[in-house]
Design a protein around this motif. Structure first.
Motif, mmCIF file in Angstrom:
data_model
loop_
_atom_site.group_PDB
_atom_site.id
_atom_site.type_symbol
_atom_site.label_atom_id
_atom_site.label_comp_id
_atom_site.label_asym_id
_atom_site.label_seq_id
_atom_site.Cartn_x
_atom_site.Cartn_y
_atom_site.Cartn_z
ATOM 1 N N LEU A 198 -10.656 5.837 -1.737
ATOM 2 C CA LEU A 198 -11.576 6.598 -2.748
ATOM 3 C C LEU A 198 -11.359 8.111 -2.349
ATOM 4 O O LEU A 198 -11.498 8.904 -3.432
ATOM 5 C CB LEU A 198 -13.071 6.294 -2.442
ATOM 6 C CG LEU A 198 -14.028 6.889 -3.669
ATOM 7 C CD1 LEU A 198 -13.544 6.570 -5.004
ATOM 8 C CD2 LEU A 198 -15.340 6.209 -3.438
ATOM 9 N N PHE A 199 -11.383 8.640 -1.145
ATOM 10 C CA PHE A 199 -11.324 9.771 -0.870
ATOM 11 C C PHE A 199 -9.701 10.378 -1.207
ATOM 12 O O PHE A 199 -10.024 11.477 -1.760
ATOM 13 C CB PHE A 199 -11.662 10.203 0.674
ATOM 14 C CG PHE A 199 -11.400 11.466 1.164
ATOM 15 C CD1 PHE A 199 -12.052 12.497 0.358
ATOM 16 C CD2 PHE A 199 -10.790 12.040 2.367
ATOM 17 C CE1 PHE A 199 -12.203 13.793 0.844
ATOM 18 C CE2 PHE A 199 -10.900 13.094 2.730
ATOM 19 C CZ PHE A 199 -11.505 14.125 2.155
ATOM 20 N N ARG A 200 -8.808 9.715 -1.012
ATOM 21 C CA ARG A 200 -7.578 10.264 -1.480
ATOM 22 C C ARG A 200 -7.586 10.142 -3.098
ATOM 23 O O ARG A 200 -6.833 11.066 -3.673
ATOM 24 C CB ARG A 200 -6.352 9.017 -1.047
ATOM 25 C CG ARG A 200 -6.164 9.299 0.461
ATOM 26 C CD ARG A 200 -4.905 8.444 0.831
ATOM 27 N NE ARG A 200 -4.528 8.417 2.278
ATOM 28 C CZ ARG A 200 -4.925 7.824 3.131
ATOM 29 N NH1 ARG A 200 -5.631 6.578 2.651
ATOM 30 N NH2 ARG A 200 -4.753 7.861 4.486
ATOM 31 N N LEU A 201 -8.351 9.344 -3.849
ATOM 32 C CA LEU A 201 -8.290 9.609 -5.265
ATOM 33 C C LEU A 201 -9.061 10.682 -5.611
ATOM 34 O O LEU A 201 -8.624 11.259 -6.566
ATOM 35 C CB LEU A 201 -9.070 8.245 -5.892
ATOM 36 C CG LEU A 201 -9.245 8.088 -7.289
ATOM 37 C CD1 LEU A 201 -8.047 7.948 -8.108
ATOM 38 C CD2 LEU A 201 -10.105 6.909 -7.641
ATOM 39 N N GLU A 202 -10.033 10.921 -4.794
ATOM 40 C CA GLU A 202 -10.821 12.132 -5.309
ATOM 41 C C GLU A 202 -10.043 13.416 -5.222
ATOM 42 O O GLU A 202 -10.051 14.310 -5.936
ATOM 43 C CB GLU A 202 -12.174 12.154 -4.314
ATOM 44 C CG GLU A 202 -13.121 12.985 -4.934
ATOM 45 C CD GLU A 202 -14.490 12.764 -3.912
ATOM 46 O OE1 GLU A 202 -15.425 12.202 -4.472
ATOM 47 O OE2 GLU A 202 -14.283 12.830 -2.744
#
Length: 824
Positions: A198-202
């Motif tokens: 999720l952090f990489r997507l963000e």
């Protein structure tokens, strides 16, 4: 005259008021004394229990470890449930409610978002389906444990633990499925790969994939496990929420969405590197000539402790060690022939999938072969003093949709076009982890123990094992999807749910998991570092923890030709941080211009990375590296604010300072172009300002232990004034996130940035030359009754790395309890 009457009336009123207050005080004293006398916080004597088959004897040794002697395994597990309930009733109740998404019934609105997320995952539903598939014999044992829990709660009578009175609640019914559900919660607690995805997507909203690998670099010495430009992929598919919608969402956001702050103290998903240390030596590396095994699992500290030590003895069963209230087994410990310890392997067993919503029908999503219907169910959360919350949980072929209940997930994607689903091994109906635990307790050899591990499903663990014959082994146990390096996304970022190429195709067979037996090096160890199977070169994850603890363990093992329990204990207490080593030149060369620097420069120059309690340099260094991290990565805005504390960014900092002119070292708030030394200088200036404000202008008052307290937090009273002081357990503690003796700071807590909420949740050393010489330690105590001295009596010994005996044959018995079967 009227004045005299008024005075007389006032005098009478005051007299009556004083009498009433005195009577109220007397009543409160009587009530308190009655509660104190009635509370069964130190059970002994004889209790009739209808669920038993035959009489069970329980002896509590001098360290309050119960020794259960039963005539059947069913009665042994029943008694373990009884003990968990009588010693840890509130812990069981809060665990049951957490796993079933029912905290808000007693705690109100503040836990609704957490309940909603747990309901979305469907933890309790998955547990019920899994339990139905267990073998009949194991189902009976798990049910016996549940019966024991309920009997134990009944035995407490009206004088329940104080938490029940403060929340206006009573113990609920514990079912066999609740034990399965709690095992799933432990798997959730130890799994954070989906958070990294999720952090990489963000980050992909405003960074290139290359830049993201700078913020979240691959494991040292390796390349990224995927070659896909995922940031470009997401932009091409217009995954992200339009800017206008983001502004609107921030104003009119839906309530009760899970946020990072909601989980703190309930789940450990705010921390990277949750794991442990274990290592085991053959007899050639020990003075006794037989193996020694050490284990210290790192979990979120809680009061009461996560673990409860117990000894269970019955036909075919003789095991002692750490039990988890809620689980019918000794999870970590020894029999009379073998010993074992766990660390978290940290595999990638959680994948996020971007599901494309059918533009013609919002009740459908796009699969590889066309539209598919969402599976949907309604959930109702009862909220104390509020109307209930009704919401719909949707599920795809990959798993539950989490973007409807998770604030960050909902904020980052265009929810009119996409949803985020979670695929997670632990939710599989085939999961029978409790079966593995019960069979482990019966094992009489490394081979039979490994056979038991074949049933362990989640969380995946790296298990160190030793036996009295002198053998040692390291075995990874659990299921993980088969992946191939540089094929697909390798689980590092959310996959496209409508493309079949990203689907899981199979799990790795047990034979292809990392496994080692009697190595030529004469020792084995794991500390959440990369561990590769000889039969499968593909790593289990692209997000291993940094190898500093493992490297330090390996170095200390090599420093002596032979070890004994004392040297093993010293290793567990080691506080030299290899995670600081790469930063020391930059730290020592920093020039701040601060008036305090000349007086402390000699302290800085002598610093070697040792994070001892009384170290001034350790406090200065950690404050400096905190400021340096903020300088490098605070430009990431809200993403950094959300993530800092969940992860330390130490790997990223070390990666950037390896290039002295890294563009990340340029301070983005100034017009000048800084290199890494310039950033280090500014970080020291800010650090000294911060230290002066917090601890005074005299550096002689600065000590690491002043700032770095290990805090064992109580659920749910950890932040409530007065109650927190009563229920929490806090003590100065050494170490940092990278020392063998881990003390992982929170970092994003402005009031106490170096408070450690993650540390060794227990320590144990097993001596296979004489297993009765084994030893252990807990961070709080055995009891869950806050008024008992046993609630926190071990904290000082734990903080100073002491150990107490873990023997099946206690030298001293301090009390006895007999459970008798009810005769009809």
């Amino acid at each position: 005259m009227r004045t005299l009457k008024r005075k007389s009336s006032l005098t009478k009123f005051l007299r009556y008021l004083i009498v009433a207050l005195i009577l109220l005080f007397i009543c409160l004293v009587i009530l308190a004394v009655s509660y104190w006398v009635s509370a069964k916080s130190n059970l002994s004597g004889t209790i009739i229990s209808a669920g038993l088959g035959q009489t069970v004897q329980i002896q509590f040794d001098e360290n309050d470890v119960p020794h259960v002697k039963a005539k059947s395994q069913r009665d042994a597990y029943y008694t373990l449930g009884f003990l968990h309930a009588t010693e840890r009733s509130w812990q069981l109740e809060i665990s049951r409610r957490l796993a079933s998404g029912r905290l808000s019934e007693i705690l109100g609105e503040r836990t609704v978002s957490l309940d909603r997320f747990i309901r979305t995952l469907g933890i309790k539903q998955a547990a019920e389906k899994q339990f139905e598939r267990y073998p009949a014999e194991i189902k009976q044992l798990v049910q016996a444990y549940a019966d024991g829990v309920n009997a134990g709660n009944r035995a407490l009578g009206w004088a329940l633990p104080i938490e029940y009175f403060l929340t206006g609640s009573k113990p609920g019914y514990w079912s066999a499925a609740d034990s399965v559900a709690w095992s799933l919660m432990m798997a959730l607690d130890l799994g954070d790969n989906w958070q990294k995805e999720l952090f990489r997507l963000e980050l992909s909203q405003y960074l290139s994939t290359t830049d993201i690998w700078q913020v979240m670099p691959p494991y040292p010495g390796t390349n990224p496990v995927t070659n896909i430009d995922f940031a470009k992929l997401y932009r091409e598919h217009q995954v992200f929420r339009p800017t206008q919608s983001k502004v609107q969402a921030s104003r009119d956001g839906e309530p009760y969405l899970l946020k990072h702050v909601d989980t703190v103290g309930w789940l450990s998903d705010q921390q990277e590197g949750l794991g442990s240390n274990n290592w085991v030596l053959t007899g050639k590396k020990t003075i006794s000539g037989k193996p020694l095994l050490a284990n210290d699992p790192h979990l979120g500290l809680s009061a009461p402790s996560t673990w409860y030590f117990a000894h269970l003895e019955a036909p075919g069963l003789n095991v002692i060690g750490a039990t988890l209230p809620g689980i019918p087994a000794v999870v970590l410990g020894r029999t009379d022939k073998i010993a074992w310890g766990f660390t978290n392997t940290g595999p990638d067993v959680q994948d996020l999938y971007l599901e494309k919503i059918d533009p013609d029908n919002p009740n459908q999503y796009i699969g590889p072969d066309g539209p598919l219907s969402f599976l949907a169910r309604e959930e109702i959360i009862q909220i104390k003093d509020k109307p209930p919350l009704r919401f719909v949980v949707k599920q795809t072929r990959h798993g539950p949709i989490i973007s409807d209940s998770h604030a960050r997930a909902k904020k980052v994607i265009d929810t009119d076009r996409y949803a985020l689903a979670l695929r997670w091994t632990a939710l599989d109906v085939e999961n029978q982890t409790l079966l593995g635990g019960i069979l482990m307790n019966r094992a009489d050899s490394i081979d039979s123990f490994k056979n038991a591990l074949r049933h362990h499903y989640a969380p995946m663990q790296t298990v160190a094992i030793a036996d009295v014959q002198g053998n040692i082994a390291l075995q990874v146990a659990g299921v993980a999807p088969r992946r191939q390096l540089h094929h697909g996304l390798y689980g590092v970022a959310p996959a496209l749910g409508w493309e079949r190429q990203f689907d899981w195709t199979a799990y790795l067979p047990f034979e292809q998991l990392p496994s080692f037996f009697n190595p030529t090096a004469e020792w084995l160890a794991s500390a959440n570092q990369e561990i590769i199977s000889a039969s499968n070169p593909n790593p289990l994850t692209g997000d291993w923890d940094l190898p500093f603890r493992y490297d330090r363990i390996a170095a200390m093992i090599g420093e002596k030709d032979q070890h004994d329990r004392t040297s093993m204990q010293a290793m567990q207490g080691d506080v030299l941080s290899l995670g600081a080593q790469a930063l020391l030149p930059l730290f020592k060369n920093a020039q701040s211009g601060h008036t305090l620097q000349p007086g402390i420069q000699s302290v800085i120059d002598r610093f070697d990375g040792s994070m001892s309690i009384d170290s001034t340099a350790a406090l200065i260094f950690n404050t400096w590296v905190d400021q340096l991290t903020r300088i490098l990565f605070s430009r990431l805005g809200d993403s950094f604010t959300e993530e800092y504390g969940r992860r330390s960014f130490r790997g990223a900092v070390n990666h950037q300072i390896s290039n002295p002119d890294s563009p990340w070292c340029d301070v983005h708030t100034t017009a000048e172009r800084e290199n890494c030394q310039g950033a280090a200088n500014l970080a020291l200036q800010r650090a000294l300002n911060d230290l002066s404000q917090r601890y005074g202008k005299s550096s002689t008052d600065w000590r690491w232990g002043t700032a770095h307290h290990a805090l064992s937090e109580h659920r749910p009273f950890k932040n409530i004034p007065l109650l927190a002081e009563f229920f929490n357990v806090s003590i100065p503690f050494p170490g940092d996130a990278f020392t063998v003796n881990v003390g992982r700071p929170v970092l994003n807590n402005p009031k106490a940035p170096f408070q450690a909420n993650h540390a060794p949740s227990l320590r144990a050393i097993y001596d296979l030359n004489d297993p009765e010489q084994s030893a252990f330690m807990l961070p709080t105590g055995q009891s869950g009754w806050v008024q008992s001295h046993r609630y926190r009596n071990l904290s000082a010994s734990w903080a100073t790395n002491q150990l107490i005996p873990l023997a099946m044959k206690p030298k001293q018995v301090q009390r006895e309890l007999v459970l008798k079967a009810k005769s009809f």
